[in-house]
Design an enzyme around this catalytic site. Sequence first.
Site, short mmCIF file in Angstrom:
data_model
loop_
_atom_site.label_atom_id
_atom_site.label_comp_id
_atom_site.label_asym_id
_atom_site.label_seq_id
_atom_site.Cartn_x
_atom_site.Cartn_y
_atom_site.Cartn_z
N ASP A 62 0.87 -1.17 0.00
CA ASP A 62 0.00 0.00 0.00
C ASP A 62 0.91 1.23 0.00
O ASP A 62 1.38 1.68 1.04
CB ASP A 62 -0.90 -0.01 1.24
CG ASP A 62 -1.88 1.16 1.27
OD1 ASP A 62 -1.64 2.17 0.57
OD2 ASP A 62 -2.88 1.07 2.00
N GLU A 155 1.06 2.69 13.09
CA GLU A 155 0.03 2.66 12.05
C GLU A 155 -1.12 1.87 12.64
O GLU A 155 -1.21 0.66 12.47
CB GLU A 155 0.60 2.01 10.78
CG GLU A 155 -0.29 2.18 9.57
CD GLU A 155 -1.43 1.16 9.54
OE1 GLU A 155 -2.51 1.44 10.12
OE2 GLU A 155 -1.23 0.10 8.92
N GLU A 164 -11.16 -2.50 15.13
CA GLU A 164 -10.09 -3.23 15.80
C GLU A 164 -9.49 -2.46 16.98
O GLU A 164 -8.70 -2.99 17.73
CB GLU A 164 -8.98 -3.66 14.83
CG GLU A 164 -9.47 -4.70 13.85
CD GLU A 164 -8.38 -5.27 12.97
OE1 GLU A 164 -8.60 -6.33 12.39
OE2 GLU A 164 -7.32 -4.64 12.86
N HIS A 304 -5.41 0.17 1.16
CA HIS A 304 -5.96 -1.11 1.61
C HIS A 304 -7.14 -0.91 2.56
O HIS A 304 -7.91 -1.84 2.79
CB HIS A 304 -4.88 -1.96 2.28
CG HIS A 304 -4.50 -1.52 3.65
ND1 HIS A 304 -3.54 -0.56 3.89
CD2 HIS A 304 -4.95 -1.90 4.87
CE1 HIS A 304 -3.42 -0.38 5.19
NE2 HIS A 304 -4.26 -1.18 5.81
#
Length: 364
Positions: A62, A155, A164, A304
């Site tokens: 990505d 990240e 998440e 992504h």
Amino acid sequence: MTSTKNNGSEQTQETKFHFEDADVSMSDGGDNDADVTDDVTSADYYFDSYSHFGIHEEMLKDVVRTKSYQDVIYKNKFLIKDKIVLDVGAGTGILSLFCAKAGAAHVYAVECSQMADTAKEIVKSNGLSDVITVLKGKIEEIELPVPKVDVIISEWMGYFLLYENMLDTVLYARNKWLVDGGIVLPDKASLYLTAIEDAHYKEDKVDFWEDVYGFDMSCIKRRAITEPLVDTVDGKQIVTDSKLLKTMDISKMASGDASFTAPFKLVAQRNDHIHALVAYFDVAFTVCHKKMGFSTGPKSRATHWKQTVLYLEDVLTICEGETITGSMTIAQNKKNPRDVDIKLNYSLNGQHCKISRTHSYKMR
């Protein structure tokens, strides 16, 4: 549209489900296996999924994501040089490698999945073992060899920005280890909302259940529509303007700030039909010499993360200049804080369509 994270790693939802099913199917049904399975939680699946190389390959490829971090570090070496850096959710260690090359005094790369062992090999292969220390474990459970760090880099962003819930891990690390006056990279993240026409795809994915080989399976349709779709949206599908829901300052915010209710007002740019609302996010590094960042919006280069599509039960007929008003409530799921619950209230009082609805969605 063409359909399709965490401790520094990314995956598609379909892949995640596949891993979960595979883990269960490997049990032979014995008592010992049953005991082990009972101890396995969604968090274990979460970390295990990031032990697979394909996930990291997708993230590293990505270019928007990885090159943005590289540019931030290499073009702003004054932020990193001679500093102690903590990489939260290091994955393969790519951000740690960037920081080491930028002159960091030392980098502590924390990774909970089995990928930590591979990251150690990568660090050694690149002759940086004296600068980078890879620590395997959860941020909330490990101890660093130093009392404080100057920089935290991560990240952490998931689908819909907050899926998440790795943000909480970054905030925990910030509160425990970041020195006064230290910096967090990135330090700003903003969530946006827009609306799209998507008749063909909605018919294929949602309305399909109304007549399946002559049988009524619409009970599945009602469930399917509650599951946001992570997908790539064509910019030409956008019908309204975009509205900012919330900007989060990672350097200052509290953990609970990631759960919120935000009002919105979307203005139609043309006469069309609306089948879904779409969420996306921007990330900013404002402490750089010159502000840097990237967008995951449908008019930007694909990432992504793609976009998150929330289909509506009704088709909204809207005229140019008319507005969809409402609010969106976002909260961690009470049973599994890595999941996200979304409540959408919206209304349209237009020439051809008058409607007011409430929808609930679950990102699992």
